[in-house]
Write a protein that holds these residues in place. Sequence first.
Motif, short mmCIF file in Angstrom:
data_model
loop_
_atom_site.label_atom_id
_atom_site.label_comp_id
_atom_site.label_asym_id
_atom_site.label_seq_id
_atom_site.Cartn_x
_atom_site.Cartn_y
_atom_site.Cartn_z
N THR A 65 0.80 -1.15 0.04
CA THR A 65 -0.08 -0.14 0.09
C THR A 65 0.91 1.08 -0.08
O THR A 65 0.60 2.13 -0.89
CB THR A 65 -1.02 0.01 1.40
OG1 THR A 65 -1.68 -1.25 1.33
CG2 THR A 65 -1.94 1.18 1.19
N GLY A 121 1.60 6.21 -7.07
CA GLY A 121 0.58 7.01 -7.47
C GLY A 121 0.85 8.60 -7.36
O GLY A 121 0.50 9.52 -8.06
N ILE A 141 -7.13 3.55 -8.13
CA ILE A 141 -6.71 5.13 -7.58
C ILE A 141 -7.81 5.84 -8.47
O ILE A 141 -7.80 5.77 -9.75
CB ILE A 141 -5.08 5.23 -8.15
CG1 ILE A 141 -4.34 4.26 -7.29
CG2 ILE A 141 -4.77 6.83 -7.95
CD1 ILE A 141 -2.84 4.53 -7.89
N PHE A 170 -7.05 6.39 -2.94
CA PHE A 170 -6.35 5.17 -3.24
C PHE A 170 -7.38 4.05 -2.30
O PHE A 170 -7.59 4.38 -1.08
CB PHE A 170 -5.21 5.03 -2.50
CG PHE A 170 -4.17 5.67 -3.42
CD1 PHE A 170 -2.99 5.19 -4.02
CD2 PHE A 170 -4.17 7.28 -3.16
CE1 PHE A 170 -2.27 5.95 -4.54
CE2 PHE A 170 -3.24 8.07 -3.85
CZ PHE A 170 -2.12 7.45 -4.73
#
Length: 514
Positions: A182, A189, A219, A231
């Motif tokens: 994550t 991202g 996303i 997210f």
Amino acid sequence: MAASKGGGPAIGIDLGTTYSCVAVWRHDRGKVIANDQGNRLTPSCVAFTRAERLVGEAAVNQAALNPTNTIFEVKRLIGRRFRDESVQEDAKLWPSKVVAGRDERPLIVVQHKGKERQFRPEEISSMVLAKMRETAEVYLGKAIKNAVITVPVYFNNSQRQATIDAGTIAGLNVMRIINEPTAAALAYGLEKMPLSNKRRTVLVFDLGGGTFDVSLLNIDPVTNKKNKGVFEVVAIAGDTHLGGADFDSEMVKYALREFTRRHGKMDIHSNQKALRRLRTACERAKRMLSSTAQTTIEVDSLHDGIDFCATITRSLFEELNKDLFSKCMKALDKCLCDAKMDKSSVHDVVLVGGSTRTPKVQNMLREFFGGKQLCQTINPDEAVRTAPPSRPPFSAAAKPTMGVIPRNTAIPTKMAKLFTTLYDNQTVVCFPVYEGESADTRDNNLLGKFALTGIPPAPKGVARLHVTFDIDANGVMNVSAEDLDTAKKKSVTIINHGGRMPKEEIARLVPIEI
């Protein structure tokens, strides 16, 4: 990472099986900090000598001469029990001695300053974390107290709690525990994805030194430069005992077979210095095979003055580890299956973890995704960032009703269930709480238990017992039960039933004094 609510800056620490690193959020981006040797990665290795304790490169550099007092891959012990199969298998390959301590928790035995010492895995991990904290303090020029620490997705409640304890012993306020893939998705991202008005589905394939995780995330569109999108973790899968260290172990086993074939049965397994040197040579050969088709495993005077040299090809390496590679792909299949998503729906495949440099791993992923270009734009060793809400890898339940909180439920979360009595005139109900996927509680992990007493005698099935499961952002669970007819309540925080370090012991170790 920005300043925390508790005051002062906060750092992000990637506590790895083989390497660790530390980062701080500066100028709207994450900055990975180099250690005192100028390296951004620090070996997660601790050694004890007659005079001092060493951490990082210094510990690794003397490992061949002091193998039994040099500790590595301790992350594979944290939060586990001594009788666990993985602990028993790993202990056979480690030069340091591992014994059973209180509550069947493993203890690592070393000689330090002329005395035998026993350390919990949390204590050894805390020494690595303290090294990371000190590295950040030198860079920032101020004391650091707050930290976010990453853990593998499939770390259970016990392992997460033990990691928090390790941070506390290191003098850190662990603000949050977040899942490694994550964090990697955020790094990808926030820093690499351009402004877009389209949702993207990203698969993070995280294969490190000792653990493997795969996560599927959505996303949402970036609306402006201040709002960098949302997210959402859709599904996760993985293995807390799969990584580059296992590839090394398979090569060590191969080399030992070759040595025995050439020179007959010799008691090399008891020669810890030889095993340490052989493992180092195998790890070096593994790295070479990422860029060449053939290399050698070479150790001068390996045992009884006998030199060892063996040629190993990339194809042989892949054959030795074919079962481990297969496990990776099975986990990938499971992640997509849990998300009810076809692989064609995945826009980006992000590689994280040093072991993703292995050509076989990259080739398998390209083939699986029909030739898709893999995203290698972020350093696979340095994915340390703040994270969005993550998901528990295991279902949680109070016996006998299973699946109160299903796997892949976003956390933090709160769910409730109505229970009742099983017998006539029952005045006490015990609530054991498990995590796991098996319908048989014996195959799951007992997190903790508590009892609700003072229930008025009545026929079975009459009492109404309202049980609430509350999981916070760190994956730590609080369970409470209330008798709706009498308003009597009982609650418990699940804290690694029977195995977490006592608070007074943690307090005694802060700061660490050796």
